[in-house]
Design a protein around this motif. Structure first.
Motif, mmCIF file in Angstrom:
data_model
loop_
_atom_site.group_PDB
_atom_site.id
_atom_site.type_symbol
_atom_site.label_atom_id
_atom_site.label_comp_id
_atom_site.label_asym_id
_atom_site.label_seq_id
_atom_site.Cartn_x
_atom_site.Cartn_y
_atom_site.Cartn_z
ATOM 1 N N PRO A 57 0.833 -1.201 0.000
ATOM 2 C CA PRO A 57 0.000 0.000 0.000
ATOM 3 C C PRO A 57 0.870 1.255 0.000
ATOM 4 C CG PRO A 57 -0.918 -1.606 1.502
ATOM 5 C CD PRO A 57 0.411 -2.152 1.034
ATOM 6 N N GLY A 58 0.527 2.190 -0.892
ATOM 7 C CA GLY A 58 1.289 3.416 -1.069
ATOM 8 C C GLY A 58 2.187 3.372 -2.303
ATOM 9 N N ASP A 59 2.414 2.190 -2.867
ATOM 10 C CA ASP A 59 3.236 2.067 -4.074
ATOM 11 C C ASP A 59 2.428 2.420 -5.313
ATOM 12 O OD1 ASP A 59 5.358 1.229 -2.540
ATOM 13 O OD2 ASP A 59 5.157 -0.900 -3.062
ATOM 14 N N ALA A 60 3.109 2.935 -6.320
ATOM 15 C CA ALA A 60 2.457 3.279 -7.587
ATOM 16 C C ALA A 60 2.204 2.014 -8.401
ATOM 17 C CB ALA A 60 3.346 4.228 -8.386
ATOM 18 N N VAL A 61 1.052 1.966 -9.046
ATOM 19 C CA VAL A 61 0.718 0.899 -9.990
ATOM 20 C C VAL A 61 0.353 1.563 -11.318
ATOM 21 C CG1 VAL A 61 -0.012 -0.788 -8.255
ATOM 22 C CG2 VAL A 61 -1.669 0.806 -9.161
ATOM 23 N N TYR A 62 0.562 0.843 -12.395
ATOM 24 C CA TYR A 62 0.391 1.429 -13.723
ATOM 25 C C TYR A 62 -0.720 0.735 -14.492
ATOM 26 C CZ TYR A 62 4.949 3.038 -12.278
ATOM 27 O OH TYR A 62 5.976 3.577 -11.555
ATOM 28 N N GLY A 63 -1.454 1.525 -15.273
ATOM 29 C CA GLY A 63 -2.522 0.995 -16.089
ATOM 30 C C GLY A 63 -1.997 -0.041 -17.065
ATOM 31 N N ALA A 64 -2.784 -1.061 -17.356
ATOM 32 C CA ALA A 64 -2.483 -2.177 -18.246
ATOM 33 C C ALA A 64 -1.635 -3.243 -17.572
ATOM 34 C CB ALA A 64 -1.830 -1.726 -19.542
ATOM 35 N N SER A 65 -1.217 -3.027 -16.314
ATOM 36 C CA SER A 65 -0.546 -4.072 -15.547
ATOM 37 C C SER A 65 -1.600 -5.068 -15.093
ATOM 38 C CB SER A 65 0.169 -3.489 -14.329
ATOM 39 O OG SER A 65 1.135 -2.560 -14.727
ATOM 40 N N VAL A 66 -1.175 -6.281 -14.770
ATOM 41 C CA VAL A 66 -2.124 -7.323 -14.381
ATOM 42 C C VAL A 66 -1.952 -7.658 -12.902
ATOM 43 C CG1 VAL A 66 -2.898 -9.691 -14.816
ATOM 44 C CG2 VAL A 66 -2.086 -8.280 -16.710
ATOM 45 N N ASN A 67 -3.061 -7.570 -12.157
ATOM 46 C CA ASN A 67 -3.074 -7.970 -10.752
ATOM 47 C C ASN A 67 -3.031 -9.491 -10.696
ATOM 48 O OD1 ASN A 67 -3.441 -8.064 -7.982
ATOM 49 N ND2 ASN A 67 -5.655 -7.893 -8.135
ATOM 50 N N GLN A 68 -2.191 -10.039 -9.826
ATOM 51 C CA GLN A 68 -1.982 -11.480 -9.833
ATOM 52 C C GLN A 68 -2.839 -12.263 -8.836
ATOM 53 O OE1 GLN A 68 0.219 -13.307 -11.944
ATOM 54 N NE2 GLN A 68 0.066 -11.392 -13.046
ATOM 55 N N LEU A 69 -2.687 -12.024 -7.526
ATOM 56 C CA LEU A 69 -3.205 -12.976 -6.550
ATOM 57 C C LEU A 69 -4.319 -12.494 -5.637
ATOM 58 C CD1 LEU A 69 0.248 -14.397 -5.459
ATOM 59 C CD2 LEU A 69 -1.374 -15.419 -7.029
ATOM 60 N N SER A 70 -4.461 -11.209 -5.435
ATOM 61 C CA SER A 70 -5.426 -10.761 -4.436
ATOM 62 C C SER A 70 -6.249 -9.593 -4.967
ATOM 63 C CB SER A 70 -4.695 -10.349 -3.152
ATOM 64 O OG SER A 70 -3.709 -9.398 -3.440
#
Length: 167
Positions: A57-70
């Motif tokens: 939590p607090g880290d940047a995530v980018y569009g078009a990336s794929v969430n894996q497990l949760s």
């Protein structure tokens, strides 16, 4: 909210993660996620890295990336032309649109060099065809002349032969 296996719709900040994040390795068992609340995001579209990146939590995530497990909750920070993916596409378009000065110079040299090599090849063919032993077979004389002309082209422009060969 982004479900496991879902694409992150746009750039944002990881706010929360829910789920055990268990990584199933085989049918005999699984390895629990001991990373203390990390979400695993596949950012291979951006970095080429084949392994998912652990995000807290607090880290940047980018569009078009794929969430894996949760299941994750993302707060949107950029949309449309402001996203990282959009900037990458814009930079690639600009790079492809602009020609380097050396490329223009290489085109000018090639526009003179290639016709000169072809002319030299034709002169080689004519010399071998006309000046070779006249007592031999005509067909043999022309084959030798053709092989010599092709040799001039291959020695002068080996890349052209490779580009012209179908794969």
């Amino acid at each position: 909210i982004v479900l496991p296996g879902g694409r992150i719709p746009t750039d944002g900040i990881l706010v929360a993660r829910e789920g055990s994040g268990t990584i199933k390795r085989s049918s005999s068992g699984s390895v629990a996620d001991d990373s203390g609340g990390c979400a695993y995001i596949d950012e291979s579209a951006f970095s080429g890295e084949p392994f998912p990146v652990a995000k807290r939590p607090g880290d940047a995530v980018y569009g078009a990336s794929v969430n894996q497990l949760s299941v994750i909750l993302v707060r949107v920070t950029a949309t449309g032309n402001e996203t990282v993916l959009s900037r990458i596409v814009r930079l690639v378009d600009e790079a492809q649109g602009n020609r380097a000065p050396i490329q223009a110079q290489a085109d000018r040299i090639a526009s003179v060099f290639a016709p000169c090599v072809m002319m030299l090849s034709m002169v080689t063919f004519a010399c071998w065809a006309l000046l070779l032993d006249k007592e031999g077979a005509v067909q043999e004389r022309y084959v030798t002349a053709l092989m010599s002309a092709i040799s001039v082209i291959v020695v002068a422009c080996p890349c052209a032969l490779g580009l012209a060969t179908p794969t």
